[in-house]
Design a protein around this motif. Structure first.
Motif, short mmCIF file in Angstrom:
data_model
loop_
_atom_site.label_atom_id
_atom_site.label_comp_id
_atom_site.label_asym_id
_atom_site.label_seq_id
_atom_site.Cartn_x
_atom_site.Cartn_y
_atom_site.Cartn_z
N MET A 59 0.83 -1.20 0.00
CA MET A 59 0.00 0.00 0.00
C MET A 59 0.87 1.26 0.00
N VAL A 71 -3.80 9.51 8.71
CA VAL A 71 -5.09 8.95 8.27
C VAL A 71 -5.12 7.44 8.48
N PRO A 75 -7.45 5.07 12.77
CA PRO A 75 -8.34 3.94 13.14
C PRO A 75 -7.67 2.98 14.12
N TRP B 24 -7.91 6.59 1.29
CA TRP B 24 -7.39 6.26 2.62
C TRP B 24 -8.41 6.57 3.72
N LEU B 25 -9.15 7.70 3.54
CA LEU B 25 -10.19 8.02 4.53
C LEU B 25 -11.27 6.94 4.53
N LEU B 27 -10.88 3.80 3.57
CA LEU B 27 -10.33 2.57 4.14
C LEU B 27 -10.26 2.65 5.67
N GLY B 28 -9.93 3.86 6.18
CA GLY B 28 -9.89 4.05 7.64
C GLY B 28 -11.25 3.80 8.26
N ILE B 73 -2.78 -13.36 -1.17
CA ILE B 73 -1.42 -12.80 -1.17
C ILE B 73 -0.90 -12.74 -2.61
N LEU B 190 -4.97 0.05 -3.75
CA LEU B 190 -5.09 0.29 -2.30
C LEU B 190 -6.27 -0.48 -1.71
N HIS B 193 -5.49 -4.32 -1.66
CA HIS B 193 -4.55 -4.70 -0.61
C HIS B 193 -5.22 -4.66 0.77
N PHE B 194 -6.15 -3.71 0.93
CA PHE B 194 -6.88 -3.62 2.20
C PHE B 194 -7.71 -4.89 2.42
N ASP B 196 -7.02 -7.83 1.27
CA ASP B 196 -6.03 -8.86 1.61
C ASP B 196 -5.63 -8.73 3.09
N LEU B 197 -5.38 -7.50 3.49
CA LEU B 197 -4.93 -7.23 4.87
C LEU B 197 -5.99 -7.68 5.90
N ILE B 200 -6.01 -11.44 6.30
CA ILE B 200 -4.89 -11.93 7.12
C ILE B 200 -5.32 -11.98 8.59
N VAL B 201 -6.02 -10.93 9.03
CA VAL B 201 -6.49 -10.87 10.43
C VAL B 201 -7.58 -11.92 10.68
#
Lengths: 94, 216
Positions: A59, A71, A75, B24-25, B27-28, B73, B190, B193-194, B196-197, B200-201
Motif C-alpha cells: 500500500m 489517516v 483507526p 485512505w479516509l 479505508l480508515g 497474497i 489500495l 490490498h486492504f 487482503d490485509l 490476514i487478520v
C-alpha cells in the motif's frame, strides 16, 4: 508515490516473506509444541508482521508523507480504545 | 499581482492526489467497521464456555482456508505488478496482471461459496438431529452468527473489489491510463490490498486461534 518508491519496490521479496509467514503460522498451530498463550502470542505477532508488510510495501505507506500516516493510524488508535472498552465485558465471569 | 502569480511555480501542498486521500479516509472508516465486528466476535468467543472449532469441520480443513489466504497474497502481488507495469507505460502488462488479480478474486469467491455451502449443509443436518432428539428448534449459535457476519462482510468486499477491478480493466482496455496518468489503478490497488490485509487478520482469529481462548 515518489520516484524513489518506483525505483526500488521489493514486491517479490515481500511476497516470499508473506508466504513463509503463512506457512509458519500453520506450522506454529499444528507442529510446534507450546502453551496456549504462546500459541496466541506467536500467531498475533506473525499476523501483525504480515499486516505491516502489506501496509508498508504494497500500500506504499513506507513512501508516503506524514498526513497519510495520520489517516492510516487514526483507526488503529480507536482500535486500542475499543479493546480497552471491551476488556471488562470479555473478562467478566460467564 | 497576476504577473507575480504567473511567474511562481505551481504549489503542490501534498505529495498525493485527492483521490488517494479519499481512498485512505474510506479505508480508515471501513477498518473501523471491521473492527466493530471483530470486537463483537472476540467478546462473544472469550465469554463463551464452548466454542466450535472450524478446524475440526471437514469442509473447513485448514488447507482450504490456508490456500485462500495464499490466493489473496498472490493477487496482491499481481496487483502491485500491474501498477508497476503501467508506471513504465506497459499497457499490455497492466491488462494481463489486472486480469490475473481478477481471476484470483473470483477463485477466492468460488472457494468461499464452497465453504459456506458445506457449512450450511453440515449445520442443517446437525439441527435436524437436534430437533429429532429434543423436539426443539436448534439454536443459532454465536459461532455461526459471527462466522457468517465476518466472512460475509469480507466476501462482500471481495465481490465489490472484483467489480471495481473489472471496471478498471475495461478502462485500461479502452486506453484510459498511461505512464503519467494512472491514479485510478493505484486507488483500486489500495482497496484490493486492504481486502487482503483484513483477510490476514480474519484467517488468524477465526481459523487459527486455539479453541478455548479463555483457557490461555
Amino acid at each position: 508515490m515518489s520516484e524513489h518508491a518506483q525505483a526500488s519496490h521489493p514486491y517479490y521479496r515481500i511476497f516470499g516473506i508473506l508466504t513463509v509467514l503463512t506457512i509458519a503460522e500453520i506450522l506454529w498451530v499444528y507442529v510446534v509444541p507450546h502453551s496456549r498463550a504462546m500459541l496466541a502470542g506467536g500467531l498475533g505477532l506473525m499476523a501483525a508482521a504480515k499486516v505491516a508488510l502489506v501496509g508498508l510495501y504494497y500500500m506504499h505507506l513506507k513512501y508516503e508523507g506524514k498526513l497519510l500516516w495520520v489517516v492510516a493510524l487514526f483507526p488503529l488508535t480507536l482500535v486500542v480504545v475499543m479493546i480497552a472498552g471491551l476488556l471488562p465485558d470479555a473478562l467478566a465471569p460467564y | 499581482m497576476e504577473t507575480m502569480a504567473a511567474t511562481l511555480p505551481a504549489r503542490k501542498p501534498y505529495s498525493f492526489t485527492n483521490g488517494k486521500l479519499a481512498m485512505w479516509l474510506f479505508l480508515g472508516s471501513d477498518a473501523m467497521g471491521f473492527m466493530g465486528l471483530i470486537g463483537a466476535y472476540i467478546v462473544l468467543r472469550i465469554t463463551s464456555p464452548n466454542w466450535e472449532n472450524p478446524k475440526l469441520d471437514p469442509p473447513f480443513g485448514i488447507n482450504l482456508t490456508a490456500f485462500m489466504t495464499f490466493l489473496l497474497i498472490v493477487s496482491s502481488v499481481t496487483m502491485v505488478t500491474a501498477l508497476s507495469r503501467i508506471e513504465k507505460g506497459d499497457r499490455k502488462g497492466l491488462l494481463f496482471w489486472l486480469a490475473m488479480t481478477i481471476c484470483g478474486g473470483l477463485t477466492f469467491l468460488c472457494l468461499q461459496a464452497y465453504e459456506w455451502t458445506h457449512f450450511i449443509h453440515a449445520k442443517h443436518e446437525l439441527a435436524v438431529e437436534y430437533t429429532k432428539a429434543t423436539t426443539l428448534a436448534a439454536p443459532f449459535t454465536n459461532y455461526q452468527a459471527t462466522f457468517f457476519s465476518l466472512t460475509g462482510f469480507h466476501g462482500l468486499h471481495v465481490t465489490i473489489g472484483v467489480i471495481y477491478l473489472s471496471t478498471i480493466w475495461i478502462r485500461s482496455w479502452q486506453g484510459a491510463y498511461t505512464a503519467e496518468k494512472h491514479s485510478p489503478v493505484e486507488l483500486v490497488g489500495l482497496y484490493w490490498h486492504f481486502v487482503d490485509l483484513v483477510w490476514i487478520v480474519l484467517f488468524t482469529i477465526i481459523y487459527l486461534l486455539p479453541d478455548s481462548v479463555r483457557d490461555l
